[in-house]
Design a protein around this motif. Sequence first.
Motif, PDB file in Angstrom:
ATOM      1  N   UNK A 121      -3.873   3.160  -6.191  1.00  0.00           N
ATOM      2  CA  UNK A 121      -3.692   4.332  -5.331  1.00  0.00           C
ATOM      3  C   UNK A 121      -3.546   3.819  -3.910  1.00  0.00           C
ATOM      4  N   UNK A 122      -2.369   3.989  -3.331  1.00  0.00           N
ATOM      5  CA  UNK A 122      -2.134   3.609  -1.944  1.00  0.00           C
ATOM      6  C   UNK A 122      -2.497   4.778  -1.042  1.00  0.00           C
ATOM      7  N   UNK A 123      -3.171   4.474   0.072  1.00  0.00           N
ATOM      8  CA  UNK A 123      -3.593   5.541   0.974  1.00  0.00           C
ATOM      9  C   UNK A 123      -3.192   5.231   2.408  1.00  0.00           C
ATOM     10  N   UNK A 124      -2.894   6.298   3.148  1.00  0.00           N
ATOM     11  CA  UNK A 124      -2.727   6.292   4.598  1.00  0.00           C
ATOM     12  C   UNK A 124      -1.457   5.603   5.100  1.00  0.00           C
ATOM     13  N   UNK A 125      -1.159   4.408   4.609  1.00  0.00           N
ATOM     14  CA  UNK A 125       0.029   3.686   5.058  1.00  0.00           C
ATOM     15  C   UNK A 125       1.086   3.770   3.961  1.00  0.00           C
ATOM     16  N   UNK A 126       2.128   4.526   4.231  1.00  0.00           N
ATOM     17  CA  UNK A 126       3.083   4.918   3.195  1.00  0.00           C
ATOM     18  C   UNK A 126       4.055   3.800   2.842  1.00  0.00           C
ATOM     19  N   UNK A 127       4.135   3.437   1.560  1.00  0.00           N
ATOM     20  CA  UNK A 127       5.196   2.521   1.132  1.00  0.00           C
ATOM     21  C   UNK A 127       6.568   3.176   1.327  1.00  0.00           C
ATOM     22  N   UNK A 128       7.603   2.361   1.295  1.00  0.00           N
ATOM     23  CA  UNK A 128       8.937   2.902   1.511  1.00  0.00           C
ATOM     24  C   UNK A 128       9.355   3.796   0.352  1.00  0.00           C
ATOM     25  N   UNK A 129      10.256   4.719   0.651  1.00  0.00           N
ATOM     26  CA  UNK A 129      10.692   5.718  -0.325  1.00  0.00           C
ATOM     27  C   UNK A 129      11.218   5.073  -1.608  1.00  0.00           C
ATOM     28  N   UNK A 130      12.014   4.017  -1.463  1.00  0.00           N
ATOM     29  CA  UNK A 130      12.590   3.368  -2.645  1.00  0.00           C
ATOM     30  C   UNK A 130      11.503   2.832  -3.572  1.00  0.00           C
ATOM     31  N   UNK A 131      10.414   2.330  -2.988  1.00  0.00           N
ATOM     32  CA  UNK A 131       9.327   1.812  -3.799  1.00  0.00           C
ATOM     33  C   UNK A 131       8.642   2.941  -4.567  1.00  0.00           C
ATOM     34  N   UNK A 132       8.416   4.074  -3.916  1.00  0.00           N
ATOM     35  CA  UNK A 132       7.751   5.182  -4.606  1.00  0.00           C
ATOM     36  C   UNK A 132       8.639   5.753  -5.711  1.00  0.00           C
ATOM     37  N   UNK A 133       9.926   5.762  -5.495  1.00  0.00           N
ATOM     38  CA  UNK A 133      10.846   6.197  -6.548  1.00  0.00           C
ATOM     39  C   UNK A 133      10.808   5.237  -7.737  1.00  0.00           C
ATOM     40  N   UNK A 134      10.653   3.943  -7.454  1.00  0.00           N
ATOM     41  CA  UNK A 134      10.572   2.945  -8.522  1.00  0.00           C
ATOM     42  C   UNK A 134       9.382   3.206  -9.432  1.00  0.00           C
ATOM     43  N   UNK A 135       8.264   3.668  -8.860  1.00  0.00           N
ATOM     44  CA  UNK A 135       7.095   3.945  -9.682  1.00  0.00           C
ATOM     45  C   UNK A 135       7.420   4.958 -10.771  1.00  0.00           C
TER      46      UNK A 135
END
Length: 338
Positions: A121-135
């Motif tokens: 669970x990543x908090x506060x500091x947002x990974x890039x959009x492409x990475x979240x889509x990869x999940x």
Amino acid sequence: MKKRLLAVLSCAAVISSAGISVEAAATENRENARIGISIYDFEDDYMTLYRTELVRYLTEELGFCEEDILVEDAENNQEIQTEQIRGFIDHQVDAMILNLVHPSSAPQITDICSESGIPVIYVNRQPYEAEMLRWEEEELQAVYVGADARQSGTYQGEEIAATETRGDINGDGTVSYVMIQGEPENIDTQYRSAYSVKALEDAGIKTKELLAENGSWNRDQGADIARKALEKFGKEIDVIFCNNDAMALGALTAVREAGREIGKDIYLTGVDALPEAVQGIEEGELTATVFNDYFSQSHTAAAAVAQYIQGGEPETVNMIDYIKVTKDNAESLLKRIS
């Protein structure tokens, strides 16, 4: 596959995909669950509030055992944090909550956790959009809990536009500003900087950037940048925007040293709603801030851990609304956060 949701969540209402409440999930598994938490820097005032509430909620509200919660300080060093993550794997944690030093490290870290079968669970500091889509595309056990930094920037600009002079406190027809920023690669830095100015321009206000400089979220660096700007630009400065309250409180020191007065000949605004900043708003020493709701964020992150441990699938992206803080609501918020 997880359904992606950009929404404001109420932690008490979060239910796992298996239909089991997070409270029940945590209670059933509290004796065995081990959680690894790495915070990018214990010196960060906001993340101190965040991690304190996170651990309190995990233990007092969800029933996890405090001795099974491993909390580490990454000391603002990504190599240290990556080693902490490997240490969590060696300790066979059941889930990790990570406040990344560098959001760009999320792909590597997600893969490390995935290979070990550990949800993250990543908090506060947002990974890039492409990475979240990869999940989602790869059905990885990874979640982000935070807030949309575009909203915080917009609120900062709107708060300045709502002042009696609409931000143009020196009356020359242009809002001339200094922007004290976090690290350049951080998406919060990028969005807060851009959207605070956009909100002014969307309101029909002419703007001029005098200086934009990286203060690394640090109070002392915020003070140094503000001193330099005040010495160079003097009364030309209408507004000092700061990407967080720590830097704003540093800038306030420089404003006082320069003999300037908040609300009389300069405006100053930040983000996070640290208690000291909210107190400053009450006393007229800060113009405004934006509450980065660490209560809802930390509770949602804790809920995601409980869901994973129960075998459920939390929503991939969970965004919590910011709240504008001005003199109108500073007193009531201060009672809540103090």
